[in-house]
Design an enzyme around this catalytic site. Structure first.
Site, PDB file in Angstrom:
ATOM      1  N   ASP A  83      71.393  41.261  11.209  1.00  0.00           N
ATOM      2  CA  ASP A  83      71.487  42.192  12.331  1.00  0.00           C
ATOM      3  C   ASP A  83      70.118  42.283  12.982  1.00  0.00           C
ATOM      4  O   ASP A  83      69.121  42.583  12.309  1.00  0.00           O
ATOM      5  CB  ASP A  83      71.927  43.574  11.856  1.00  0.00           C
TER       6      ASP A  83
ATOM      7  N   ASP B 191      85.885  46.675  14.944  1.00  0.00           N
ATOM      8  CA  ASP B 191      85.140  47.656  14.161  1.00  0.00           C
ATOM      9  C   ASP B 191      85.898  48.974  14.221  1.00  0.00           C
ATOM     10  O   ASP B 191      86.100  49.524  15.312  1.00  0.00           O
ATOM     11  CB  ASP B 191      83.733  47.836  14.721  1.00  0.00           C
TER      12      ASP B 191
END
Length: 255
Positions: free
Chosen positions: A8, A129
Site C-alpha cells: 500500500d 471493499d
C-alpha cells in the site's frame, strides 16, 4: 490458492492501515521497490499494489514508485487505487502493469467498467471493499447502500479477471478473515475470487484452503508479512502440500 503480498503506497512509502482508517497508518522503512524485490526473491508469483493517495483523491501521486516496482521485478503486478478512466488504465499498462483493479468506478460508472472489461478481457479486476456487507468507495471513506453480493452478481457476466473482496472490519487487524463473507461471495459467482483482510497467521491461510474448490483463487496478505508473522516461503511450502488435517475448524463458517 495463491498468496499475494500487498504494497500500500502513501506519499511514496509502504504503509498499512488499520480497518481502512487513514488516521491509523503504520509506515515501513523499506523502499517499495525493495520490498517488492524482496518478496519476489521469497517466492511471490504476483504483487498487489494499492495507491492509497489516488484512492482517496482520484489523483495519482505515486507513479514514480509504481514504475520502479514494475522495473524491479519479473512477476505480474496488479494495481488499484483511483483508477477511474480509460486514460489512466492505458497509462498503467504502458508502465508494464499486468492487471488493474477498479473499485469506486465499479459503482459510479458501471458502463465504463463493462466497456473496459470487453476492451481488456481478463485484465480488469473488480475490487469490492465492504463493511457490514455494504460496499465502501473513495478509499473506504464513503459508505454506500449497495450490497457486496449484489455487485458481484451484476459484474459476474462481465469479462473480468477476478474479484478482490475485502472485509474492511478485519483489514489490518491480524485477527483472521471473515469466512462467512467470503463464502457468500463464492456461492454467487463463477469468477475467481481473491480474499483480502485479516490474515494474521499460517492457520488463517490453511483455514481458507477449504474454499479452493469453490473458486477461491488467492489471498492478499500485507501486515502479517511486514510484521514477520510468517514468510512467503513458509506459507508457500505449506500451501503447496496437502495439509487438510491442519485446517482449524471455524465454527462461524458452519453455523
Amino acid at each position: 490458492m495463491k498468496l499475494i503480498p500487498a504494497i500500500d503506497l502513501m506519499n511514496g512509502k509502504c504503509v498499512r492501515l488499520f480497518k481502512g482508517d487513514f488516521n491509523k497508518k503504520k509506515d515501513f522503512s523499506r523502499e517499495p521497490y525493495e520490498q517488492a524485490k524482496y518478496w519476489e526473491n521469497e517466492g511471490a508469483k504476483c504483487i498487489h499494489i494499492v495507491d492509497l493517495d489516488a484512492a482517496k483523491t482520484g489523483i495519482p501521486t505515486n507513479d514514480q514508485s509504481i514504475q520502479k516496482i514494475v522495473k524491479s521485478v519479473n512477476i505480474p503486478i496488479q494495481i488499484g487505487g483511483g483508477i477511474r478512466s480509460l486514460e489512466r488504465i492505458k497509462q498503467l499498462f504502458s508502465y508494464g502493469v499486468d492487471k488493474v483493479i477498479m473499485g469506486t468506478s465499479a459503482i459510479e460508472n458501471k458502463e465504463l467498467v463493462k466497456s473496459l472489461s470487453t476492451k481488456f478481457p481478463s485484465r480488469i479486476i473488480i475490487g469490492i471493499d465492504a463493511k457490514e456487507g455494504k460496499v465502501s468507495t473513495r478509499g473506504w471513506l464513503k459508505q454506500s447502500d449497495v450490497l457486496a453480493t449484489e455487485l458481484v452478481q451484476e459484474f459476474s457476466s462481465f469479462k473480468i479477471a477476478s474479484f478482490i473482496v475485502t472485509d474492511i472490519n478485519t483489514d489490518g487487524t491480524l485477527e483472521g478473515t471473515n469466512e462467512v463473507f467470503i463464502k457468500k461471495i463464492l456461492e454467487i459467482t463463477d469468477i475467481p475470487v481473491i480474499a483480502s483482510g485479516g490474515v494474521g497467521s499460517i492457520s488463517d491461510l490453511l483455514s481458507l484452503t477449504k474454499f479452493e474448490d469453490s473458486g477461491l483463487y488467492g489471498v492478499i496478505v500485507g501486515k502479517a508479512l511486514y510484521e514477520n508473522k510468517f514468510t512467503i516461503s513458509e506459507a508457500s511450502n505449506i500451501l503447496s502440500t496437502e495439509r487438510i488435517n491442519d485446517i482449524p475448524i471455524n465454527k462461524d463458517y458452519y453455523a
